[in-house]
Design a protein around this motif. Structure first.
Motif, PDB file in Angstrom:
ATOM      1  N   ILE A   1       0.824  -1.200   0.000  1.00  0.00           N
ATOM      2  CA  ILE A   1       0.000   0.000   0.000  1.00  0.00           C
ATOM      3  C   ILE A   1       0.867   1.262   0.000  1.00  0.00           C
ATOM      4  CG2 ILE A   1      -0.279   0.298   2.497  1.00  0.00           C
ATOM      5  CD1 ILE A   1      -3.371   0.448   1.801  1.00  0.00           C
ATOM      6  N   ASP A   2       2.118   1.120   0.422  1.00  0.00           N
ATOM      7  CA  ASP A   2       3.030   2.268   0.430  1.00  0.00           C
ATOM      8  C   ASP A   2       3.375   2.755  -0.974  1.00  0.00           C
ATOM      9  OD1 ASP A   2       3.189   2.022   3.218  1.00  0.00           O
ATOM     10  OD2 ASP A   2       4.770   0.517   3.032  1.00  0.00           O
ATOM     11  N   SER A   3       3.208   1.877  -1.944  1.00  0.00           N
ATOM     12  CA  SER A   3       3.595   2.266  -3.303  1.00  0.00           C
ATOM     13  C   SER A   3       2.415   2.854  -4.077  1.00  0.00           C
ATOM     14  CB  SER A   3       4.164   1.058  -4.059  1.00  0.00           C
ATOM     15  OG  SER A   3       3.228   0.000  -4.037  1.00  0.00           O
ATOM     16  N   MET A   4       1.329   3.103  -3.379  1.00  0.00           N
ATOM     17  CA  MET A   4       0.108   3.547  -4.065  1.00  0.00           C
ATOM     18  C   MET A   4       0.304   4.862  -4.814  1.00  0.00           C
ATOM     19  SD  MET A   4      -3.690   3.255  -2.594  1.00  0.00           S
ATOM     20  CE  MET A   4      -3.856   4.714  -1.611  1.00  0.00           C
ATOM     21  N   GLY A   5       0.963   5.818  -4.186  1.00  0.00           N
ATOM     22  CA  GLY A   5       1.159   7.127  -4.819  1.00  0.00           C
ATOM     23  C   GLY A   5       1.859   6.991  -6.155  1.00  0.00           C
ATOM     24  N   GLU A   6       2.933   6.225  -6.136  1.00  0.00           N
ATOM     25  CA  GLU A   6       3.727   5.981  -7.327  1.00  0.00           C
ATOM     26  C   GLU A   6       2.897   5.339  -8.447  1.00  0.00           C
ATOM     27  OE1 GLU A   6       7.721   3.337  -7.883  1.00  0.00           O
ATOM     28  OE2 GLU A   6       7.121   3.922  -5.832  1.00  0.00           O
TER      29      GLU A   6
ATOM     30  N   ALA B   1      -0.395   5.149  -8.745  1.00  0.00           N
ATOM     31  CA  ALA B   1      -1.494   6.006  -9.185  1.00  0.00           C
ATOM     32  C   ALA B   1      -1.006   7.004 -10.223  1.00  0.00           C
ATOM     33  CB  ALA B   1      -2.124   6.732  -7.994  1.00  0.00           C
ATOM     34  N   ARG B   2       0.166   7.545  -9.972  1.00  0.00           N
ATOM     35  CA  ARG B   2       0.736   8.533 -10.882  1.00  0.00           C
ATOM     36  C   ARG B   2       1.139   7.873 -12.197  1.00  0.00           C
ATOM     37  NH1 ARG B   2       2.968  10.938  -6.911  1.00  0.00           N
ATOM     38  NH2 ARG B   2       4.706   9.465  -6.899  1.00  0.00           N
ATOM     39  N   ASP B   3       1.944   6.824 -12.100  1.00  0.00           N
ATOM     40  CA  ASP B   3       2.498   6.183 -13.294  1.00  0.00           C
ATOM     41  C   ASP B   3       1.422   5.596 -14.193  1.00  0.00           C
ATOM     42  OD1 ASP B   3       4.850   6.845 -12.159  1.00  0.00           O
ATOM     43  OD2 ASP B   3       5.527   4.799 -11.725  1.00  0.00           O
ATOM     44  N   LYS B   4       0.421   4.973 -13.581  1.00  0.00           N
ATOM     45  CA  LYS B   4      -0.589   4.271 -14.380  1.00  0.00           C
ATOM     46  C   LYS B   4      -1.844   5.099 -14.596  1.00  0.00           C
ATOM     47  CE  LYS B   4       0.981  -0.383 -13.656  1.00  0.00           C
ATOM     48  NZ  LYS B   4       0.608  -1.791 -13.470  1.00  0.00           N
ATOM     49  N   LYS B   5      -1.804   6.341 -14.146  1.00  0.00           N
ATOM     50  CA  LYS B   5      -2.955   7.239 -14.327  1.00  0.00           C
ATOM     51  C   LYS B   5      -4.267   6.585 -13.888  1.00  0.00           C
ATOM     52  CE  LYS B   5      -0.943   9.425 -18.464  1.00  0.00           C
ATOM     53  NZ  LYS B   5      -0.171  10.442 -17.719  1.00  0.00           N
TER      54      LYS B   5
ATOM     55  N   VAL C   1      -3.505  10.630  -3.110  1.00  0.00           N
ATOM     56  CA  VAL C   1      -2.723  10.362  -4.325  1.00  0.00           C
ATOM     57  C   VAL C   1      -3.449  10.844  -5.579  1.00  0.00           C
ATOM     58  CG1 VAL C   1      -1.584   8.396  -3.250  1.00  0.00           C
ATOM     59  CG2 VAL C   1      -3.578   8.000  -4.713  1.00  0.00           C
ATOM     60  N   GLY C   2      -4.564  11.562  -5.384  1.00  0.00           N
ATOM     61  CA  GLY C   2      -5.192  12.234  -6.518  1.00  0.00           C
ATOM     62  C   GLY C   2      -6.353  11.502  -7.171  1.00  0.00           C
ATOM     63  N   ILE C   3      -6.793  10.420  -6.559  1.00  0.00           N
ATOM     64  CA  ILE C   3      -7.930   9.691  -7.137  1.00  0.00           C
ATOM     65  C   ILE C   3      -9.237  10.399  -6.775  1.00  0.00           C
ATOM     66  CG2 ILE C   3      -9.228   7.515  -7.004  1.00  0.00           C
ATOM     67  CD1 ILE C   3      -6.451   6.123  -6.850  1.00  0.00           C
ATOM     68  N   ARG C   4     -10.086  10.622  -7.792  1.00  0.00           N
ATOM     69  CA  ARG C   4     -11.280  11.434  -7.579  1.00  0.00           C
ATOM     70  C   ARG C   4     -12.568  10.635  -7.657  1.00  0.00           C
ATOM     71  NH1 ARG C   4     -10.567  16.881 -10.027  1.00  0.00           N
ATOM     72  NH2 ARG C   4     -12.729  17.006  -9.289  1.00  0.00           N
ATOM     73  N   ALA C   5     -12.461   9.322  -7.785  1.00  0.00           N
ATOM     74  CA  ALA C   5     -13.671   8.489  -7.855  1.00  0.00           C
ATOM     75  C   ALA C   5     -13.442   7.228  -7.047  1.00  0.00           C
ATOM     76  CB  ALA C   5     -14.001   8.141  -9.296  1.00  0.00           C
ATOM     77  N   ILE C   6     -14.322   6.995  -6.083  1.00  0.00           N
ATOM     78  CA  ILE C   6     -14.142   5.890  -5.147  1.00  0.00           C
ATOM     79  C   ILE C   6     -15.401   5.041  -5.085  1.00  0.00           C
ATOM     80  CG2 ILE C   6     -13.842   5.314  -2.687  1.00  0.00           C
ATOM     81  CD1 ILE C   6     -12.096   7.816  -2.428  1.00  0.00           C
ATOM     82  N   LEU C   7     -15.201   3.744  -5.208  1.00  0.00           N
ATOM     83  CA  LEU C   7     -16.296   2.815  -4.963  1.00  0.00           C
ATOM     84  C   LEU C   7     -16.048   2.183  -3.607  1.00  0.00           C
ATOM     85  CD1 LEU C   7     -18.817   1.385  -6.019  1.00  0.00           C
ATOM     86  CD2 LEU C   7     -17.346  -0.367  -6.971  1.00  0.00           C
ATOM     87  N   ASN C   8     -16.950   2.415  -2.689  1.00  0.00           N
ATOM     88  CA  ASN C   8     -16.768   1.946  -1.317  1.00  0.00           C
ATOM     89  C   ASN C   8     -17.568   0.687  -1.037  1.00  0.00           C
ATOM     90  OD1 ASN C   8     -16.153   1.797   1.409  1.00  0.00           O
ATOM     91  ND2 ASN C   8     -17.790   3.210   1.991  1.00  0.00           N
ATOM     92  N   LEU C   9     -16.866  -0.405  -0.841  1.00  0.00           N
ATOM     93  CA  LEU C   9     -17.523  -1.673  -0.527  1.00  0.00           C
ATOM     94  C   LEU C   9     -17.509  -1.956   0.971  1.00  0.00           C
ATOM     95  CD1 LEU C   9     -15.793  -3.629  -3.392  1.00  0.00           C
ATOM     96  CD2 LEU C   9     -18.223  -3.135  -3.313  1.00  0.00           C
ATOM     97  N   ALA C  10     -16.829  -1.101   1.730  1.00  0.00           N
ATOM     98  CA  ALA C  10     -16.734  -1.331   3.179  1.00  0.00           C
ATOM     99  C   ALA C  10     -18.019  -0.893   3.872  1.00  0.00           C
ATOM    100  CB  ALA C  10     -15.545  -0.579   3.757  1.00  0.00           C
TER     101      ALA C  10
END
Lengths: 209, 209
Positions: A134-139, A141-145, A168-177
């Motif tokens: 989960i620590d690599s999420m920012g990277e 998210a950026r690289d794979k748009k 990390v800049g994601i603007r759309a979330i589907l929440n299953l929790a």
DNA sequence: TAGATTGTTAATCGATTAACAATC
DNA sequence: TAGATTGTTAATCGATTAACAATC
């Protein structure tokens, strides 16, 4: 006819129209009237016509709507022709099964990555999808748009994951929790909780007689 | 104050209240005002008070609602204290992951059986749940007094499965398939389609700017 | 042509929000 | 007591349904 002016209940129904029309097309049906569509989806013809008046399409008297045209227009409005890049946070049973679910890539939602914080799952692969820390999420998210983040973690971690996705800049979330999450203005959240749906059914059964 | 007279939008929100209140209780919070609850769930205090007026409960001026009392009442109204017996039809990735999901039994939904028509999966076990042939559904439904059927098959088979569930006397269906199903009067259906939720998000992103 | 079905306006219905007297 | 918060009534807002002239 501003697309963004379409009311929420209509937006909620548009995917249902698309499913049905695709099916009609597969069956070789070329025309469908508002009555036909209403019957199939449990709506009134009036609602169907009102809903479809929001998209750029003209029906024809006596015949109805041309299914190919309607499908194309719905796909356009819903962004179904755009390829969306999705990450799933949480590589538990649910996250894994979604990663392996063929229907998503089929419909333009490419599952790019599973994230988990448990080191014993990081590095594994489910279907074609790698589990990363989960620590690599920012990277990533950026690289794979990445466009869409899917929350499939236990409820106590949901808010934390939501914050991380937003960060990390994601603007759309589907929440299953099974937990309501708070996000800043401008971030879209859709809830999809099977537990809540089951509880609605339980309520319905309880008040049946 | 007839329970069955509670409007649909309210019924839809009740499980959300329950989740939040349970969490407050776990955190040792004894009182919550309509404003507190509204803030946490993205509602208005007015809506919260209107909603809670449908259940048998009095708040107290200046303090709000007692969380323990509110939780108990919500559990009662939602039938959360009743044990529900559930079958899942479709032992694909999704069906399996739901069968192994610990949260369901925890909240009173006991997954009694997975059904599949593929003989190569019949006899297998996922978590504690056995996969049985779909032909034995009638027998199982009767013997185990199943209340709820969960459709987790590909969309083309959804209607057929729905018909089979209705035929064996199941009156509450959770439909996860990407297809609208038709059922007779008196059978309750709730849709929970992750694909549709993703498409709503795709629409939102498309009309963002 | 006659009849079916659209697109759209108007009417209805219901849900949400606002307001406020009652009250703890 | 004074102030906060309820429960409920009334006002607003918006969605659904009905109706009908236009039209294929």
């Amino acid at each position: 006819m501003e697309a963004s002016s379409i009311p929420q209940p209509v937006i909620h129904r548009l995917p249902k129209y698309l499913v049905h029309i695709q099916e009609l097309r597969e069956d070789g049906v070329a025309w469908a009237s508002s009555q036909d569509i209403a019957d199939a989806l449990g709506l009134t013809p009036s609602t169907v016509r009102q809903d479809l008046s929001h998209i750029d399409l003209r029906g024809i008297s006596k015949k109805g709507y041309e299914t190919s045209q309607l499908e194309a227009e719905l796909r356009l409005v819903l962004g179904a022709d755009i390829r969306h890049r999705v990450v799933i946070v949480g590589a538990g049973h649910l996250g894994r099964s979604l990663a392996m679910h063929g229907a998503f890539p089929q419909r333009g939602f490419e599952i790019c990555c599973l994230f988990d914080k448990d080191p014993s799952v990081v590095g594994r692969k489910f279907g074609t999808v790698d589990v990363m820390s989960i620590d690599s999420m920012g990277e990533v998210a950026r690289d794979k748009k990445i466009d869409i983040g899917l929350i499939a973690v236990p409820s106590h971690a949901a808010q934390e994951v939501a914050d991380a996705l937003v960060a990390v800049g994601i603007r759309a979330i589907l929440n299953l929790a099974y937990k309501h999450i708070q996000v800043p203005e401008g971030v879209h959240v859709v809830d999809a909780r099977i537990m809540e749906s089951l509880q609605e059914l339980a309520f319905a059964l309880r008040n049946d007689g």
